[in-house]
Design a protein around this motif. Structure first.
Motif, short mmCIF file in Angstrom:
data_model
loop_
_atom_site.label_atom_id
_atom_site.label_comp_id
_atom_site.label_asym_id
_atom_site.label_seq_id
_atom_site.Cartn_x
_atom_site.Cartn_y
_atom_site.Cartn_z
N GLU A 15 -13.97 14.39 8.61
CA GLU A 15 -12.86 15.17 8.05
C GLU A 15 -11.63 15.08 8.94
N LEU A 16 -11.82 15.11 10.25
CA LEU A 16 -10.70 14.99 11.18
C LEU A 16 -10.05 13.62 11.10
N MET A 17 -10.84 12.60 10.83
CA MET A 17 -10.33 11.22 10.77
C MET A 17 -9.63 10.92 9.45
N SER A 18 -9.90 11.69 8.43
CA SER A 18 -9.40 11.37 7.10
C SER A 18 -7.88 11.50 7.00
N LEU A 19 -7.28 10.50 6.36
CA LEU A 19 -5.85 10.54 6.06
C LEU A 19 -5.61 10.62 4.56
N SER A 20 -6.62 11.06 3.86
CA SER A 20 -6.50 11.20 2.40
C SER A 20 -5.36 12.14 2.04
N GLY A 21 -4.52 11.72 1.10
CA GLY A 21 -3.40 12.54 0.68
C GLY A 21 -2.16 12.38 1.53
N ARG A 22 -2.21 11.54 2.55
CA ARG A 22 -1.06 11.33 3.42
C ARG A 22 -0.48 9.92 3.22
N THR A 23 0.80 9.80 3.55
CA THR A 23 1.48 8.51 3.47
C THR A 23 1.89 8.09 4.87
N ALA A 24 1.61 6.84 5.20
CA ALA A 24 1.97 6.29 6.51
C ALA A 24 2.90 5.10 6.32
N LEU A 25 4.03 5.15 7.00
CA LEU A 25 4.99 4.04 7.00
C LEU A 25 4.80 3.24 8.27
N ILE A 26 4.54 1.94 8.12
CA ILE A 26 4.34 1.06 9.27
C ILE A 26 5.42 -0.01 9.25
N THR A 27 6.30 -0.01 10.24
CA THR A 27 7.27 -1.08 10.34
C THR A 27 6.64 -2.25 11.09
N GLY A 28 7.17 -3.44 10.86
CA GLY A 28 6.55 -4.61 11.47
C GLY A 28 5.18 -4.91 10.90
N ALA A 29 4.95 -4.48 9.66
CA ALA A 29 3.62 -4.59 9.06
C ALA A 29 3.24 -6.03 8.71
N ALA A 30 4.22 -6.93 8.74
CA ALA A 30 3.90 -8.34 8.50
C ALA A 30 3.40 -9.02 9.77
N GLY A 31 3.51 -8.33 10.90
CA GLY A 31 3.03 -8.88 12.16
C GLY A 31 1.56 -8.59 12.38
N HIS A 32 1.00 -9.17 13.42
CA HIS A 32 -0.43 -9.07 13.68
C HIS A 32 -0.88 -7.62 13.92
N ILE A 33 -0.22 -6.94 14.86
CA ILE A 33 -0.63 -5.58 15.20
C ILE A 33 -0.28 -4.62 14.08
N GLY A 34 0.91 -4.76 13.50
CA GLY A 34 1.30 -3.88 12.41
C GLY A 34 0.35 -3.97 11.24
N ALA A 35 -0.08 -5.18 10.90
CA ALA A 35 -1.03 -5.36 9.79
C ALA A 35 -2.37 -4.71 10.10
N ALA A 36 -2.83 -4.83 11.34
CA ALA A 36 -4.10 -4.22 11.73
C ALA A 36 -4.03 -2.70 11.63
N ILE A 37 -2.91 -2.13 12.06
CA ILE A 37 -2.73 -0.68 11.97
C ILE A 37 -2.72 -0.24 10.51
N ALA A 38 -2.02 -1.01 9.67
CA ALA A 38 -1.98 -0.68 8.25
C ALA A 38 -3.37 -0.69 7.64
#
Length: 269
Positions: free
Chosen positions: A6-29
């Protein structure tokens, strides 16, 4: 008391990741999407973002909610417009990950060259993307992050924002480590602590500082790097998923103003 899941869940939330086309950004996404977040992928390369979205959907996450936003973070108007665009399309904004950056391999005149040949124009360009854009995005995202009640900002700095380079690793290679990269990443780490105390208690602000990531660098460099690192290897993109999820979720609800080095122990020597 909530469970770990439950603590780990991000259900219902929106996350904006810049640099998402890069290696680390994509992994975070990928990590945040797997935890249930709607992920807004932002970068200059729309085609690469669409490929990232396809990978997320292909990772047994067919129902993942993914949106792509083409943005030029060197352009203030483009950067400042992004949070509102994400909130309008995705229904809000709860997590902001500032991952976009000029790095050592970025092709820019006067950038990835010997210090004597590095140019002020390249230095300024790096600060625009690596620091100024993060400042602008947090400003514009702040109303949505406050409204969320779970607002979290994650700034992706670097171990070179904390320590200086060991130039012995680079001997005999064409690899570069521009001064502007280190200085801008150090500035981003300090901006993190400033924002953490300024935006508290409404929004948490933390940083993560990756160590060197294996990307087919010259063998000599890799061997030296591994010998210099307590865990005996370079990082892979997967190594950053856990830290990003920790900082984005309620797992870190009492953590702010921190810079977590994900560097295999490099900075511990």
């Amino acid at each position: 008391m909530r469970t770990i899941s439950e603590l780990m869940s991000l259900s219902g939330r929106t996350a904006l990741i810049t640099g998402a086309a890069g290696h680390i950004g994509a992994a975070i996404a990928e990590a945040l999407a797997e935890a249930g977040a709607t992920v807004a992928l932002a970068d200059r390369r729309l085609a690469a973002l669409e490929q990232c979205a396809e990978r997320i959907h292909g990772m047994r996450m067919r129902d993942a909610r993914v949106a792509a936003f083409e943005v030029d973070l060197a352009d203030e108007a483009s950067a400042r417009a992004l949070p509102a665009q994400v909130a309008a399309q995705c229904g809000g904004l709860d997590v902001l990950v500032n991952c976009a950056a000029f790095v050592g391999t970025t092709e820019l005149d006067g950038w990835a060259v010997r210090f004597e040949r590095q140019q002020s124009a390249a230095w300024r360009a790096a600060f625009e993307v690596n620091v100024t854009a993060a400042f602008e995005l947090v400003q514009e995202a702040l109303p949505y992050l406050k409204r969320s009640g779970k607002g979290s900002v994650i700034n992706v700095s670097s171990l070179y924002g904390v320590v200086g380079p060991d130039w012995r690793l680079y001997e005999g290679t064409a690899m570069a480590n521009p001064a502007g990269y280190a200085a801008s990443k150090g500035a981003l780490a300090q901006l993190t602590t400033w924002l953490a105390t300024t935006l508290a208690p409404h929004v948490r602000v933390n940083a993560m500082s990756p160590g060197g990531v294996w990307r087919n660098q010259p063998t000599a460099f890799v061997e030296r790097y591994e010998q210099r690192t307590p865990l005996g290897r370079m990082a892979i993109e997967e190594d950053f998923k856990g830290t990003a999820l920790f900082l984005a979720s309620d797992m870190s609800s009492y953590v702010t103003g921190q810079n977590i080095a994900v560097d295999g122990g490099w900075c511990a020597w």
